[in-house]
Design a protein around this motif. Sequence first.
Motif, PDB file in Angstrom:
ATOM      1  N   LYS A   1       3.832  -6.020   1.190  1.00  0.00           N
ATOM      2  CA  LYS A   1       4.429  -4.999   0.970  1.00  0.00           C
ATOM      3  C   LYS A   1       4.170  -4.622  -0.569  1.00  0.00           C
ATOM      4  O   LYS A   1       3.918  -3.481  -0.659  1.00  0.00           O
ATOM      5  N   ARG A   2       4.561  -5.481  -1.816  1.00  0.00           N
ATOM      6  CA  ARG A   2       4.085  -5.112  -2.386  1.00  0.00           C
ATOM      7  C   ARG A   2       2.480  -4.631  -2.998  1.00  0.00           C
ATOM      8  O   ARG A   2       2.423  -4.039  -3.697  1.00  0.00           O
TER       9      ARG A   2
ATOM     10  N   GLU B   1       3.726  11.933  -2.373  1.00  0.00           N
ATOM     11  CA  GLU B   1       4.163  11.249  -2.270  1.00  0.00           C
ATOM     12  C   GLU B   1       5.276  10.887  -1.389  1.00  0.00           C
ATOM     13  O   GLU B   1       5.440   9.688  -1.436  1.00  0.00           O
ATOM     14  N   ALA B   2       5.786  11.394  -0.871  1.00  0.00           N
ATOM     15  CA  ALA B   2       6.399  11.491  -0.158  1.00  0.00           C
ATOM     16  C   ALA B   2       6.359  10.781   1.003  1.00  0.00           C
ATOM     17  O   ALA B   2       6.662   9.530   2.148  1.00  0.00           O
ATOM     18  N   ASP B   3       4.514  11.215   2.184  1.00  0.00           N
ATOM     19  CA  ASP B   3       4.520  10.424   2.868  1.00  0.00           C
ATOM     20  C   ASP B   3       4.275   8.882   2.915  1.00  0.00           C
ATOM     21  O   ASP B   3       4.003   8.548   3.593  1.00  0.00           O
ATOM     22  N   ILE B   4       3.799   8.887   1.794  1.00  0.00           N
ATOM     23  CA  ILE B   4       3.369   6.857   1.181  1.00  0.00           C
ATOM     24  C   ILE B   4       4.969   6.497   1.290  1.00  0.00           C
ATOM     25  O   ILE B   4       4.803   5.274   1.209  1.00  0.00           O
ATOM     26  N   LEU B   5       5.252   7.374   0.529  1.00  0.00           N
ATOM     27  CA  LEU B   5       7.109   5.942   0.276  1.00  0.00           C
ATOM     28  C   LEU B   5       7.597   6.202   1.532  1.00  0.00           C
ATOM     29  O   LEU B   5       7.909   5.104   2.447  1.00  0.00           O
TER      30      LEU B   5
ATOM     31  N   ILE C   1       8.969   2.818   5.570  1.00  0.00           N
ATOM     32  CA  ILE C   1       8.685   2.534   7.163  1.00  0.00           C
ATOM     33  C   ILE C   1       8.225   0.850   7.331  1.00  0.00           C
ATOM     34  O   ILE C   1       8.541   0.262   7.824  1.00  0.00           O
ATOM     35  N   GLN C   2       7.533   0.801   6.691  1.00  0.00           N
ATOM     36  CA  GLN C   2       6.450  -0.459   6.412  1.00  0.00           C
ATOM     37  C   GLN C   2       7.097  -1.784   6.033  1.00  0.00           C
ATOM     38  O   GLN C   2       7.188  -2.847   7.022  1.00  0.00           O
TER      39      GLN C   2
ATOM     40  N   LEU D   1       8.223  -4.705   8.137  1.00  0.00           N
ATOM     41  CA  LEU D   1       8.238  -6.354   7.637  1.00  0.00           C
ATOM     42  C   LEU D   1       9.454  -6.742   8.307  1.00  0.00           C
ATOM     43  O   LEU D   1       9.680  -8.217   8.420  1.00  0.00           O
ATOM     44  N   GLN D   2      10.644  -6.386   7.263  1.00  0.00           N
ATOM     45  CA  GLN D   2      11.379  -6.930   6.572  1.00  0.00           C
ATOM     46  C   GLN D   2      12.017  -7.589   9.087  1.00  0.00           C
ATOM     47  O   GLN D   2      12.385  -8.755   8.899  1.00  0.00           O
TER      48      GLN D   2
END
Length: 465
Positions: free
Chosen positions: A268-269, A305-309, A314-315, A319-320
């Motif tokens: 994720k990071r 930026e909003a889409d990426i964030l 969501i990703q 993943l969690q």
Amino acid sequence: MPFETSAILISVVVILILSTFFFIISRYRKCPSDKIMVIYGKVGSAKDGSALSARCIHGGAAFIWPIIQSFEYLDLTPMSISVDLKNALSRQNIRIDVPSRFTVGISTDQGVMQNAAERLLGLKLVEIQELAKDIIFGQLRLVIATMDIEEINTDRDKFLEAVSRNVETELKKIGLRLINVNITDINDESGYIVALGKEAAAKAINDAKRSVAEKDRDGAIGEANAKRDQRIQVAAADSEAIKGENESLAAVAQSNATRREREAEALKRATAAEKIQTAKALQEAYLAEQEAESARAAREKATQEADILVKAEIQKQKLQLEAEAQAEQTRRIAKGEADAIFLKMEAEARGMQEILTKQALGYTQLVQAAGGNATDATKLLLADKMEELMKIQVEAIKGIKIDKVTVWDGMNGKDGAPATANFLSGMMKSIPPMNEMFKMAGMEIPGYLGKDAAETVKASEEAAG
């Protein structure tokens, strides 16, 4: 002549002395250990002053006076007497047969030996046996008459003790003692003893069967208790083993879940960092056109930026959730499934590692192609991406639609140029030139693609000067 007479006299005296000596020796008698020597005749008087009829010696020796005393031996050899008693009347008026065998012998007690010397001396062994047999018959009948058949048949010790006591008392009167009593069998004409025997046998058999049944019962109970204890102990051991295995599986699953969670967090990071770097690159590219379309650029930037964030969030949540679901599933599955998942993840990790290794190898070859200069290699990578960057610049003004342009030119432009020309020139200058793009990336455009205008002018001036 006188000498011959003296010699004869001396010889006669010596012969007399020797004869007397040998005679005295011959009258001294020793008593063997298996006999009693009875000296009779003039043997002295008793303590009460009465004359003794005989003197008994056992295990010693005595001098037998000639003429006034004589001696004989009583044999101490035991005598076995068979007493076949028949039709003896018991206390219940039931006649029984008691075949038995008695062993008797002459007693060595001092008073009883005296009785034997007085009553048995001179009798033959058969005569002594018959005398003792008569006494035994009488006492045996007497004892049987005082006892019940049950006592005689069941309590043999009591019967033998009574017989021995009565017979011993009577035998001592004639100088004998009872050595042993052996009752071979007891029978009766009415079959009462046989019935008692059958009753006792049946009782013994029933007791034995009951004892066997009780032992079988105890054995079955013991076996059941042992099996119960065994099952309890085995179940406890299995429970402990399963508990240990479950704890181990839980620990392994927890460890795998933690590892997957950390891998997911790292991925994720990395994804977020990559997206951020991409966003930063796009942001830096958009800065070139902020003067022309600041509002649109800001909106596009915010949208990107909003889409990426949002996608990153969501990703991240995905993943969690996947990590939590996988961890929960890992706790529930068996060790084999956990190993399979572990092998699958390990294979994916090896695949990812292989991809990264290939990329690193490609970067290494690119650096080698650039002559070992990492900066030049980076420039080559950026040059390869330049087409995409130019497409992004073109897309920035692609949406601007100009249906009609009306120009009112007052000819008040700089250096007498019309204002329309200045407008078009400024509009074209709003698009970052290729040379500026290369400079923003830290590179210089190759010479065959042209030079900066300022540099061109400066070069021309230097050439004219």
